[in-house]
Design an enzyme around this catalytic site. Sequence first.
Site, PDB file in Angstrom:
ATOM      1  N   GLU A  85     -36.699  15.358  -5.255  1.00  0.00           N
ATOM      2  CA  GLU A  85     -37.970  16.035  -5.469  1.00  0.00           C
ATOM      3  C   GLU A  85     -39.140  15.175  -4.983  1.00  0.00           C
ATOM      4  O   GLU A  85     -40.055  15.672  -4.319  1.00  0.00           O
ATOM      5  CB  GLU A  85     -38.152  16.368  -6.955  1.00  0.00           C
ATOM      6  N   ALA A 198      11.437   2.951   1.738  1.00  0.00           N
ATOM      7  CA  ALA A 198      12.865   3.060   2.043  1.00  0.00           C
ATOM      8  C   ALA A 198      13.676   2.246   1.037  1.00  0.00           C
ATOM      9  O   ALA A 198      13.123   1.542   0.184  1.00  0.00           O
ATOM     10  CB  ALA A 198      13.133   2.577   3.464  1.00  0.00           C
ATOM     11  N   SER A 203       7.703   0.204   3.634  1.00  0.00           N
ATOM     12  CA  SER A 203       6.921   1.441   3.522  1.00  0.00           C
ATOM     13  C   SER A 203       5.888   1.597   4.623  1.00  0.00           C
ATOM     14  O   SER A 203       5.190   2.615   4.669  1.00  0.00           O
ATOM     15  CB  SER A 203       6.212   1.482   2.165  1.00  0.00           C
ATOM     16  N   LEU A 239      -6.941  -3.364  -0.409  1.00  0.00           N
ATOM     17  CA  LEU A 239      -7.754  -2.300  -1.007  1.00  0.00           C
ATOM     18  C   LEU A 239      -9.177  -2.279  -0.465  1.00  0.00           C
ATOM     19  O   LEU A 239     -10.144  -2.111  -1.195  1.00  0.00           O
ATOM     20  CB  LEU A 239      -7.768  -2.403  -2.535  1.00  0.00           C
ATOM     21  N   PRO A 305       4.205   3.651  -8.297  1.00  0.00           N
ATOM     22  CA  PRO A 305       4.800   4.761  -9.037  1.00  0.00           C
ATOM     23  C   PRO A 305       4.610   4.663 -10.547  1.00  0.00           C
ATOM     24  O   PRO A 305       4.451   5.686 -11.209  1.00  0.00           O
ATOM     25  CB  PRO A 305       6.275   4.667  -8.636  1.00  0.00           C
ATOM     26  N   ALA A 308       1.007   5.717 -11.297  1.00  0.00           N
ATOM     27  CA  ALA A 308       0.884   7.144 -11.001  1.00  0.00           C
ATOM     28  C   ALA A 308       1.567   7.978 -12.070  1.00  0.00           C
ATOM     29  O   ALA A 308       1.020   8.986 -12.549  1.00  0.00           O
ATOM     30  CB  ALA A 308       1.483   7.439  -9.632  1.00  0.00           C
TER      31      ALA A 308
END
Length: 390
Positions: A85, A198, A203, A239, A305, A308
Site C-alpha cells: 500500500e 539402490a 542414489s 542443503l 525415509p 519422512a
Amino acid sequence: MTQSQNSSTAPTGPRAAPPVASAPDRGPAGPDARILEAAMRRALDLAAQGPAHGPNPRVGCVLLDAAGRTVAEGFHRGAGTPHAEAAALAAARAGGVDPRGTTAVVTLEPCAHHGRTGPCADALIEAGVAAVHVAVEDPNPVATGGAGRLRAAGIPVATGLLAAAGEELLRPWLRAVRTGRPYVTLKLATSLDGRVAAADGTSRWITGAAARAHAHAVRAQVDAIAVGTGTVAVDDPALTARTVDGSLFEHQPLRVVVGHRTVPDGARLRGPGGPLLHLATHDLDAALRELGGREVRHLLVEGGPALATALLAADAVDELHAYVAPVLLGAGSPAVNDLGVTTIGEAARFTTHDVTRLGDDMLLVARRTDPAGARPGTAGRLGGHTEEEI
C-alpha cells in the site's frame, strides 16, 4: 466482518454486463465489479513478484481513480521495504497523482501495527482513499485490525474479492500464521517402484538434470530445509540452493537437522550456504513449533525415509513433491517406511494439485485435504525409530 458479496450496483449503458459472482459489494459508488476484479488480478500478479520466502506475506496493491483507471500500483519486495500500500501511494505521488479519493485494491487486509514500517491502514487513511477492497483478511494477530481501523475512519472496506486466488497465493504463509508451525512440503525423488536408493545405497542420480534444477529452484523459495541425522551421516548433504551452473542462489534457506546425533565438524552442512540449526529432538511437534517461533513459514523436508515416515504418520505434511524417474530398481531403500497402514481405507491420501514433465521425469504435486474438525498442526514424536536410524 466480511461485507456482503451478494449485492452489486447494476451497470448501465452499452458496456453493461452481469455482476461478477466473486466480487463483493463495493459499497459506495466507484469502479464496477469487472474493473475491481481485473484490478485484483493485477494486484495478485504484482504480489507474486515479491519473495516467496521470509516472514512477511506477498502483497500487491492497485489504486484506481473514480473512473476505474489504474493510477498507481505497488508490491512488497521483502522485509524492511515499504509494504504494498505504501509503495502504491508513493508511486502515485511520484507520478504527480493525488491519491485522495482513489480506491485501493489490496490482496491482503492492510496491517494495523508498527514494525519496520508504519501501519498500512494509517497510510491509506492519511492519503484520503475513498474505499478499500481486500482479497484475504489478515489472520496474523500482530498485524490484524486494519479493516476495522479504516472503517472507524469512515472508509468502507469490502473483503473477499477473489479470495480463493488470494488464499492460493498465500497458502504457506497463511497456514503457518494460522497454526503456529511451518507449512511442510515433503520432497521425494524416487524410481517408478518407489526406491530412493539402490541395494548398495547409491542414489545419485535417480532423477535427471531438469528435475534436480527444479528442486533447487524450490529450495530457493522456502525458508528452511530439514533432514534427519541419519541422512547427514549417510549422504553428507550440503542443503544449498544452487543454480544450473552450480553457483548459489542469493537466498539460502536455513538448514535444519532433526535428531540427537551430532553434526560432524567436517560436514558439508557447515560449509557455504544458509545457517545451520540442529534440533536435537525426536519430538516433531516441538521441532515444528520451534521453527514456527523462528518465523519459518515454509519448511522443505528432503529426508531421509525415517523423517519422512514420521511426518506422514503424524499427519504433519501439507504438500508432497514427488519427483518420479522412469527407472526400476527392484530393491533398495523405499521412500517411506511402515506407516502402520493395514488396510486400504487407512491409507494416507492427498489430492493431486499439479503434474509436470521435467525432462524424462515427472513431478507430482499433491496436497493434504483437511478433514472436518481436524486439529491444525498436529504432529507427534518420531516414534518407532531408533536414534541410529534417524
